[in-house]
Write an enzyme that holds these catalytic residues in place. Structure first.
Site, PDB file in Angstrom:
ATOM      1  N   ASN A  54       0.838  -1.197   0.000  1.00 20.59           N
ATOM      2  CA  ASN A  54       0.000   0.000   0.000  1.00 20.59           C
ATOM      3  C   ASN A  54       0.878   1.254   0.000  1.00 20.59           C
ATOM      4  OD1 ASN A  54       0.951  -0.211   2.667  1.00 20.59           O
ATOM      5  ND2 ASN A  54      -0.887   0.729   3.499  1.00 20.59           N
ATOM      6  N   CYS A 104       1.881   3.477   2.138  1.00 15.37           N
ATOM      7  CA  CYS A 104       2.901   3.736   3.163  1.00 15.37           C
ATOM      8  C   CYS A 104       3.834   2.558   3.400  1.00 15.37           C
ATOM      9  CB  CYS A 104       2.219   4.139   4.463  1.00 15.37           C
ATOM     10  SG  CYS A 104       1.367   5.726   4.369  1.00 15.37           S
ATOM     11  N   GLU A 152       3.399  -0.495   4.683  1.00 13.68           N
ATOM     12  CA  GLU A 152       3.252  -1.424   5.800  1.00 13.68           C
ATOM     13  C   GLU A 152       2.378  -2.629   5.478  1.00 13.68           C
ATOM     14  OE1 GLU A 152      -0.323   1.291   6.457  1.00 13.68           O
ATOM     15  OE2 GLU A 152       1.715   1.448   5.694  1.00 13.68           O
TER      16      GLU A 152
END
Length: 599
Positions: free
Chosen positions: A284, A286, A288
């Site tokens: 995704n 970011c 994570e």
């Protein structure tokens, strides 16, 4: 059932109330709030609980529960939110529309115009709803490669990244729910990797993209042996490059611009719970949440500092004994049910997403925030072995209890549809509802609502200004002073206006002689901590996290390129799944800014 809002009112700071009004509360056409925060949490609890009696999916096997059991669940969903023990940004963002959708997705990109423009269309649909999207551009042929159908030369993956960026910047961001963002990933052995590394050196380009290099075991071996590795595409080797040359090139780019990040793609796939469905190639926005094509992340976070027993009579106990484990276990169990329900009632928008998310793997990710707050209250230095030990204990507990809750949900409602052949099937587990249960996200504005520090990050500064927040979408500036330090200084009879003014200048207390070293050791900030301790902390949480961990390795302005390379080497040695490094002031705009105005 007693009206929930009469039972408990959330304790929100003034800054949190601003966040709630601008981002989460149900509002009228003029932007005026139509509800209180208590009413918001009650609305969310009731909506998420409707999944219990959803019978649309016969495969999963929902069974209706009694009215009494439903009311009890609504009350539990309400309490974990109103007590600021667990929050999920995606449910908060719904704002009363009952049209829930995930915040992040991964979409596939294959080497054809049909795929590239088809994905762009789907991205536009998702961006309109405010989603962030990750893509692996590695299948796209390199710039200059021959297109057999036309006899012309290919424009390469960077050109299509610019196309996607143009779409979100010029078109989508003007009318979307929130600022649209992308994660662009390219394998380190792609022939255009050098162009990719340099793609964001110009701040005016790819402004809506985070970019990350997918690092392979083959590259790491070449780096360790100080040899070359192959750049290849579609089984054709284009050339060889020195691994040392490439890592130095990436480190220089990070030094100058904070990008690219690293995704350790082979390490990620070693922990892929559904290898039989396909390899993970992207994350995704970011970083994570590694996801298969058309998967979404359904995330929420435990507010760790709200599980601390604060009775002065137990100060003699060891730090882990001062955590309310019984209350934490109950919250994890309820949160697992909460996030699983969000999958059931979400509007998945695209049929491919519906198939993968609701019927396929049902991935959820329970994370944490308020970790730095907890350490300050326990008076444990972030950069200490004691902190690392506590991190492992807490995350191991969360993952174990969330898995147990998912197993119980699987027995009751049915396992995720790709269960047969999965990691859990191979381990002999009979039922489990979700392919994954834990993820550590950054928790930007959600942590501001909970009045705690986001994710597992140390405090950026003890006093700072928060601005340039795309999630709020205006020029609002929020001033933060660290409440734990303020209390400690008052308890020690050190607090005064002059001292606080001195702290605000730099955001740190390390240079202030009158503050004792025993206080300085505890109240460290992101830039007071060496890169090694940042990475060790990420590794401690990653050890017991199903998915990945969002963390920024904040480095001071005077950091050398060699230090960045050292951080990279430690990260893969400690089996991180991803790495984000940011050198202070390497960009002209930062979300977190220390007040450096001269007095």
């Amino acid at each position: 059932m007693t009206k929930l809002t009469e039972k408990k009112i959330p304790s929100l700071t003034e800054n949190a109330k601003i966040i709630a009004e601008k981002r989460y509360l149900k509002v009228d056409s003029s932007g005026k709030p139509l509800e209180t925060p208590s009413e918001m949490f009650e609305r969310i609890a009731k909506f998420i609980a409707t999944a219990e009696n959803d019978t649309s999916d016969k495969k999963i096997g929902y069974k209706k529960i009694t009215k009494h059991a439903l009311n009890k669940l609504i009350e539990e969903f309400y309490e974990i939110q109103v007590n600021l023990e667990f929050l999920s940004g995606m449910s908060l963002l719904d704002r009363g529309t009952n049209d829930l959708f995930a915040a992040c997705y991964v979409l596939p990109i294959h080497d054809s115009l049909e795929s590239i423009y088809g994905t762009l269309k789907n991205a536009a649909i998702l961006h309109r709803r405010g989603a962030g999207i990750g893509y692996d551009f590695s299948e796209v042929r390199p710039e200059g490669a021959l297109i057999h159908s036309t006899g012309k030369e290919a424009s390469g993956p960077i050109s299509f990244m610019k196309l996607y960026d143009f779409s979100s910047e010029i078109i989508m961001n003007r009318g979307s729910v929130r600022h649209a963002g992308h994660m662009g990933i390219l394998r380190i052995d792609h022939p255009d990797i050098e162009k990719f590394i340099e793609a964001k050196q110009n701040y005016s380009e790819l402004t809506n993209f985070n970019i990350s290099v997918a690092v392979t075991d083959e590259f790491l071996q070449a780096l360790n042996e100080n040899t070359t590795y192959n750049l290849k595409h579609n089984n054709k080797i284009y050339k060889k490059l020195s691994a040392k040359y490439i890592i130095e090139k990436i480190a220089t780019s990070i030094y100058n611009s904070g990008e690219p990040g690293f995704i350790f793609i082979d390490e990620i796939n070693r922990h892929n719970p559904t290898k039989h469905i396909g390899p993970l190639t992207a994350t995704n926005q970011c970083g994570e949440q590694p996801l298969l094509p058309y998967e979404a992340c359904n995330l929420g976070s435990i507010v760790l500092n709200n599980f601390l027993l604060r009775d002065k009579s137990i100060d003699y106990l060891k730090p882990y004994e001062r955590i309310n484990w019984k209350k934490l276990e109950k919250t994890i169990t309820i949160a697992t049910n909460f996030l699983d329900n969000t999958i059931t009632i979400s509007h998945h928008i695209l049929p491919e997403i519906e198939k993968m998310v609701k019927y396929g793997n049902r991935k959820i990710g329970i994370g944490v925030m308020g970790w730095a707050d907890l350490l300050y209250e326990l008076e444990i230095p972030y950069n200490s072995n004691e902190a690392l030990d506590l991190a492992e204990k807490i995350m191991k507990f969360i993952t174990q209890k969330a898995r147990q809750a998912s197993i119980e949900l699987g027995e009751k409602k049915g396992s995720f549809c790709n269960f047969s052949g999965s990691l859990w099937d191979r381990k002999g587990i009979k039922h489990i509802r979700n392919a994954t249960v834990t993820t550590i996200a950054p928790n930007g504005t959600t942590s501001l609502l909970a009045d705690c520090n986001g994710g597992i990050e140390p405090f950026f500064a003890l006093a700072y200004i928060r601005k340039n927040m795309k999630t709020i979408g205006d020029k609002t500036e929020l001033i933060y002073l660290n409440k734990y330090l303020e209390k400690k200084l008052k308890d020690e009879w050190l607090y005064n206006r002059e001292l606080m003014s001195e702290i605000i200048k730099t955001g740190s207390i390390m240079h202030i002689e009158k503050i004792p070293m025993r206080i300085k050791k505890v109240f460290v900030t992101a830039l007071d901590i060496t890169p090694e301790w940042h990475i060790k902390m990420q590794a401690a949480f990653q050890k017991y996290t199903d998915n990945a961990v969002s963390k920024t390795i904040n480095l001071p302005e005077n950091t050398s390129i060699d230090k960045i390379i050292d951080a990279f080497k430690l990260a893969y040695k400690l089996h991180l799944k991803g790495l984000t490094i940011y050198r202070d002031k390497s960009r002209d705009k930062q979300v977190l800014t220390i007040n450096e105005k001269k007095t």
